[in-house]
Design an enzyme around this catalytic site. Sequence first.
Site, PDB file in Angstrom:
ATOM      1  N   SER A   1       0.804  -1.225   0.000  1.00  0.00           N
ATOM      2  CA  SER A   1       0.000   0.000   0.000  1.00  0.00           C
ATOM      3  C   SER A   1       0.834   1.272   0.000  1.00  0.00           C
ATOM      4  O   SER A   1       1.880   1.353   0.662  1.00  0.00           O
ATOM      5  CB  SER A   1      -0.882  -0.009   1.253  1.00  0.00           C
ATOM      6  OG  SER A   1      -1.443   1.257   1.468  1.00  0.00           O
TER       7      SER A   1
ATOM      8  N   GLU B   1       0.125   3.676   1.672  1.00  0.00           N
ATOM      9  CA  GLU B   1       0.174   4.124   3.070  1.00  0.00           C
ATOM     10  C   GLU B   1       1.575   3.936   3.650  1.00  0.00           C
ATOM     11  O   GLU B   1       1.955   4.627   4.593  1.00  0.00           O
ATOM     12  CB  GLU B   1      -0.816   3.309   3.910  1.00  0.00           C
ATOM     13  CG  GLU B   1      -2.225   3.841   3.899  1.00  0.00           C
ATOM     14  CD  GLU B   1      -2.383   5.181   4.599  1.00  0.00           C
ATOM     15  OE1 GLU B   1      -1.977   5.288   5.767  1.00  0.00           O
ATOM     16  OE2 GLU B   1      -2.895   6.110   3.971  1.00  0.00           O
TER      17      GLU B   1
ATOM     18  N   TYR C   1      -1.701   0.078  10.548  1.00  0.00           N
ATOM     19  CA  TYR C   1      -1.948  -0.606   9.272  1.00  0.00           C
ATOM     20  C   TYR C   1      -0.729  -0.486   8.363  1.00  0.00           C
ATOM     21  O   TYR C   1      -0.252  -1.480   7.793  1.00  0.00           O
ATOM     22  CB  TYR C   1      -3.180   0.016   8.600  1.00  0.00           C
ATOM     23  CG  TYR C   1      -3.368  -0.361   7.148  1.00  0.00           C
ATOM     24  CD1 TYR C   1      -3.974  -1.566   6.778  1.00  0.00           C
ATOM     25  CD2 TYR C   1      -2.948   0.499   6.126  1.00  0.00           C
ATOM     26  CE1 TYR C   1      -4.143  -1.901   5.441  1.00  0.00           C
ATOM     27  CE2 TYR C   1      -3.116   0.169   4.782  1.00  0.00           C
ATOM     28  CZ  TYR C   1      -3.718  -1.036   4.444  1.00  0.00           C
ATOM     29  OH  TYR C   1      -3.883  -1.367   3.126  1.00  0.00           O
TER      30      TYR C   1
HETATM   31  P1  NAP Z   1     -11.453  -4.704   1.413  1.00  0.00           P
HETATM   32  O1  NAP Z   1     -12.569  -4.354   0.482  1.00  0.00           O
HETATM   33  O2  NAP Z   1     -11.481  -4.192   2.800  1.00  0.00           O
HETATM   34  O3  NAP Z   1     -11.354  -6.299   1.442  1.00  0.00           O
HETATM   35  C1  NAP Z   1     -10.581  -6.956   2.378  1.00  0.00           C
HETATM   36  C2  NAP Z   1     -10.757  -8.447   2.228  1.00  0.00           C
HETATM   37  O4  NAP Z   1      -9.937  -9.105   3.208  1.00  0.00           O
HETATM   38  C3  NAP Z   1     -12.194  -8.941   2.470  1.00  0.00           C
HETATM   39  O5  NAP Z   1     -12.478  -9.990   1.573  1.00  0.00           O
HETATM   40  C4  NAP Z   1     -12.118  -9.496   3.880  1.00  0.00           C
HETATM   41  O6  NAP Z   1     -13.051 -10.499   4.146  1.00  0.00           O
HETATM   42  C5  NAP Z   1     -10.716 -10.084   3.864  1.00  0.00           C
HETATM   43  N1  NAP Z   1     -10.198 -10.335   5.208  1.00  0.00           N
HETATM   44  C6  NAP Z   1     -10.221  -9.510   6.281  1.00  0.00           C
HETATM   45  N2  NAP Z   1      -9.659 -10.107   7.344  1.00  0.00           N
HETATM   46  C7  NAP Z   1      -9.290 -11.352   6.940  1.00  0.00           C
HETATM   47  C8  NAP Z   1      -8.708 -12.462   7.590  1.00  0.00           C
HETATM   48  N3  NAP Z   1      -8.412 -12.429   8.891  1.00  0.00           N
HETATM   49  N4  NAP Z   1      -8.484 -13.579   6.880  1.00  0.00           N
HETATM   50  C9  NAP Z   1      -8.824 -13.635   5.556  1.00  0.00           C
HETATM   51  N5  NAP Z   1      -9.388 -12.619   4.897  1.00  0.00           N
HETATM   52  C10 NAP Z   1      -9.635 -11.498   5.580  1.00  0.00           C
HETATM   53  O7  NAP Z   1     -10.058  -4.266   0.778  1.00  0.00           O
HETATM   54  P2  NAP Z   1      -9.693  -3.861  -0.733  1.00  0.00           P
HETATM   55  O8  NAP Z   1      -9.921  -2.405  -0.890  1.00  0.00           O
HETATM   56  O9  NAP Z   1     -10.326  -4.830  -1.642  1.00  0.00           O
HETATM   57  O10 NAP Z   1      -8.120  -4.053  -0.719  1.00  0.00           O
HETATM   58  C11 NAP Z   1      -7.522  -5.307  -1.063  1.00  0.00           C
HETATM   59  C12 NAP Z   1      -6.121  -5.365  -0.487  1.00  0.00           C
HETATM   60  O11 NAP Z   1      -5.340  -4.317  -1.034  1.00  0.00           O
HETATM   61  C13 NAP Z   1      -6.041  -5.199   1.009  1.00  0.00           C
HETATM   62  O12 NAP Z   1      -4.954  -5.971   1.463  1.00  0.00           O
HETATM   63  C14 NAP Z   1      -5.731  -3.728   1.188  1.00  0.00           C
HETATM   64  O13 NAP Z   1      -5.080  -3.518   2.432  1.00  0.00           O
HETATM   65  C15 NAP Z   1      -4.818  -3.495   0.004  1.00  0.00           C
HETATM   66  N6  NAP Z   1      -4.803  -2.151  -0.555  1.00  0.00           N
HETATM   67  C16 NAP Z   1      -5.960  -1.532  -0.883  1.00  0.00           C
HETATM   68  C17 NAP Z   1      -5.934  -0.288  -1.474  1.00  0.00           C
HETATM   69  C18 NAP Z   1      -7.200   0.431  -1.866  1.00  0.00           C
HETATM   70  O14 NAP Z   1      -7.127   1.643  -2.101  1.00  0.00           O
HETATM   71  N7  NAP Z   1      -8.320  -0.265  -1.979  1.00  0.00           N
HETATM   72  C19 NAP Z   1      -4.696   0.334  -1.730  1.00  0.00           C
HETATM   73  C20 NAP Z   1      -3.526  -0.364  -1.407  1.00  0.00           C
HETATM   74  C21 NAP Z   1      -3.588  -1.614  -0.836  1.00  0.00           C
HETATM   75  P3  NAP Z   1     -14.535 -10.152   4.719  1.00  0.00           P
HETATM   76  O15 NAP Z   1     -15.359  -9.820   3.510  1.00  0.00           O
HETATM   77  O16 NAP Z   1     -14.919 -11.426   5.378  1.00  0.00           O
HETATM   78  O17 NAP Z   1     -14.392  -8.995   5.658  1.00  0.00           O
HETATM   79  O1  G4F Z   2     -10.621   6.615   2.260  1.00  0.00           O
HETATM   80  P1  G4F Z   2      -9.660   6.542   3.377  1.00  0.00           P
HETATM   81  O2  G4F Z   2     -10.135   5.912   4.645  1.00  0.00           O
HETATM   82  O3  G4F Z   2      -8.373   5.828   2.799  1.00  0.00           O
HETATM   83  P2  G4F Z   2      -6.856   5.731   3.296  1.00  0.00           P
HETATM   84  O4  G4F Z   2      -6.714   6.013   4.725  1.00  0.00           O
HETATM   85  O5  G4F Z   2      -6.055   6.553   2.358  1.00  0.00           O
HETATM   86  O6  G4F Z   2      -6.568   4.176   3.087  1.00  0.00           O
HETATM   87  C1  G4F Z   2      -6.995   3.496   1.914  1.00  0.00           C
HETATM   88  O7  G4F Z   2      -5.991   3.606   0.934  1.00  0.00           O
HETATM   89  C2  G4F Z   2      -4.753   2.933   1.267  1.00  0.00           C
HETATM   90  C3  G4F Z   2      -3.785   3.181   0.111  1.00  0.00           C
HETATM   91  O8  G4F Z   2      -3.125   4.391   0.314  1.00  0.00           O
HETATM   92  C4  G4F Z   2      -5.036   1.465   1.475  1.00  0.00           C
HETATM   93  F1  G4F Z   2      -3.875   0.809   1.725  1.00  0.00           F
HETATM   94  C5  G4F Z   2      -6.014   1.298   2.628  1.00  0.00           C
HETATM   95  O9  G4F Z   2      -6.314  -0.090   2.775  1.00  0.00           O
HETATM   96  C6  G4F Z   2      -7.306   2.052   2.287  1.00  0.00           C
HETATM   97  O10 G4F Z   2      -7.896   1.412   1.188  1.00  0.00           O
HETATM   98  O11 G4F Z   2      -9.153   8.015   3.761  1.00  0.00           O
HETATM   99  C7  G4F Z   2      -8.582   8.870   2.801  1.00  0.00           C
HETATM  100  C8  G4F Z   2      -8.342  10.242   3.428  1.00  0.00           C
HETATM  101  C9  G4F Z   2      -7.613  10.205   4.763  1.00  0.00           C
HETATM  102  O12 G4F Z   2      -6.635  11.198   4.789  1.00  0.00           O
HETATM  103  C10 G4F Z   2      -8.673  10.525   5.788  1.00  0.00           C
HETATM  104  O13 G4F Z   2      -8.208  11.176   6.949  1.00  0.00           O
HETATM  105  O14 G4F Z   2      -9.614  10.832   3.700  1.00  0.00           O
HETATM  106  C11 G4F Z   2      -9.571  11.437   4.972  1.00  0.00           C
HETATM  107  N1  G4F Z   2     -10.935  11.537   5.495  1.00  0.00           N
HETATM  108  C12 G4F Z   2     -11.566  12.708   5.779  1.00  0.00           C
HETATM  109  N2  G4F Z   2     -12.793  12.452   6.280  1.00  0.00           N
HETATM  110  C13 G4F Z   2     -11.749  10.521   5.792  1.00  0.00           C
HETATM  111  C14 G4F Z   2     -12.916  11.087   6.288  1.00  0.00           C
HETATM  112  N3  G4F Z   2     -11.593   9.191   5.675  1.00  0.00           N
HETATM  113  C15 G4F Z   2     -12.624   8.389   6.050  1.00  0.00           C
HETATM  114  N4  G4F Z   2     -12.493   7.045   5.917  1.00  0.00           N
HETATM  115  N5  G4F Z   2     -13.795   8.911   6.564  1.00  0.00           N
HETATM  116  C16 G4F Z   2     -13.982  10.268   6.694  1.00  0.00           C
HETATM  117  O15 G4F Z   2     -15.031  10.704   7.162  1.00  0.00           O
END
Ligand code: NAP
Ligand code: G4F
Length: 338
Positions: A133, A135, A156
């Site tokens: 990520s 992050e 995280y």
């Molecule tokens: P998400 O929608 O939150 O999905 C997370 C998945 O992980 C769900 O299927 C969840 O299952 C499963 N999970 C949670 N805890 C688990 C456990 N203990 N054992 C097995 N599975 C488990 O996340 P996403 O946005 O698709 O992201 C996919 C991956 O990319 C994650 O690793 C995230 O950290 C990483 N990532 C995401 C972003 C982004 O912007 N979306 C960016 C960078 C990296 P349940 O449905 O049962 O909860």
């Molecule tokens: O949408 P966010 O919660 O995403 P964040 O923290 O960037 O993390 C996501 O992206 C990561 C990749 O960079 C992934 F690895 C991670 O698993 C996840 O998918 O928040 C984005 C920004 C933050 O700065 C937060 O402080 O939005 C700001 N924010 C402002 N108001 C809020 C809110 N975020 C959330 N969730 N809810 C609010 O009300």
Amino acid sequence: MKRALITGITGQDGSYLAEFLLARTDYEVHGLVRRSSSLNRQRIDHLFALDRSVSDRLHLHYADLADASSLAMVMELVRPDEVYNLGAQSHVRVSFDQPLYTADVVGLGTLRLLEAVRHLNRSQPVRFYQASSSEMYGSAPPPQGLDTPFHPRSPYACAKLYAHWQTINYREAYGLFACSGILFNHESPRRGESFVTRKATLGATRIKEGLQKKLVMGNLDARRDWGFAGDYVRAMWLMLQHDKPDDYVVATGQTFSVRALLELAFSLVGLDYQDFVEFDTRYTRPSEVDVLLGDPSKAMNVLGWKPEVDFRGLITMMVEHDLELARRERFASTYRQT
Ligand code: NAP
Ligand code: G4F
């Protein structure tokens, strides 16, 4: 037929990746699901409703990243050619409330899976993708690329960084075909409802339809490099098709503030966000990541990857989807009252 195993198949990315692989007729897709008191498969249900030539190639298995024996058992049963580790407690704000759980699933969970992969790799080649990520860059100044030093700012991000280095170490120590994709934020209509883009598009459309009066948010000055999840799963797959395992940044190369996101989402339904958005510290973090802006040049040059949906296209897609949901909800409630 190639066999792919996806942890996190019920999540946003897992569902798009499963769809992408199943659309290629040469893949059998196996997904790892967790036991929960109610089923949580909305994002993949539609795949089982497809023609049997597709749905017969999709299989689910109970296991958990916290449970090494279940991972070993699934690995042995499926014997995948490709493993995509997308499972995680993926909410940054929540990781401050549950740091140990997050470290266990995100950090040690990856190590448990890598061990199971290493064991299988002794009898057949396995390719491994780790969902790293942006992050991990935390407070590193933008733009962030593969040479930027990491400075994680949440439990995280620390756990993801641990998993990232374990992935690299398994590649260097055991010759495993292991890739770490450092993906910047990517979103879609399937994005979890508490992430900021989805919160904004659900909030704007529900307010428009009279289902909600205000939207309470945290830090509006944070900036993110937001892309479309459908584009990003393609990059994951491309990494595992390359002839050499490596690490890549996947991003759009553009950054927008949360304020700009709100402005756009509300304007798409004809509203001014300033009339409806309120602030609450509940949604701020003990330490924030101020600006993320990725440099995807290596993914573009080496993998031939490029994003097809831009920020405006992404938010428009999400608003259109959520407006339809809100209209259905309003119609159902009006219907109940008459
Ligand atoms: P998400 O929608 O939150 O999905 C997370 C998945 O992980 C769900 O299927 C969840 O299952 C499963 N999970 C949670 N805890 C688990 C456990 N203990 N054992 C097995 N599975 C488990 O996340 P996403 O946005 O698709 O992201 C996919 C991956 O990319 C994650 O690793 C995230 O950290 C990483 N990532 C995401 C972003 C982004 O912007 N979306 C960016 C960078 C990296 P349940 O449905 O049962 O909860
Ligand atoms: O949408 P966010 O919660 O995403 P964040 O923290 O960037 O993390 C996501 O992206 C990561 C990749 O960079 C992934 F690895 C991670 O698993 C996840 O998918 O928040 C984005 C920004 C933050 O700065 C937060 O402080 O939005 C700001 N924010 C402002 N108001 C809020 C809110 N975020 C959330 N969730 N809810 C609010 O009300």
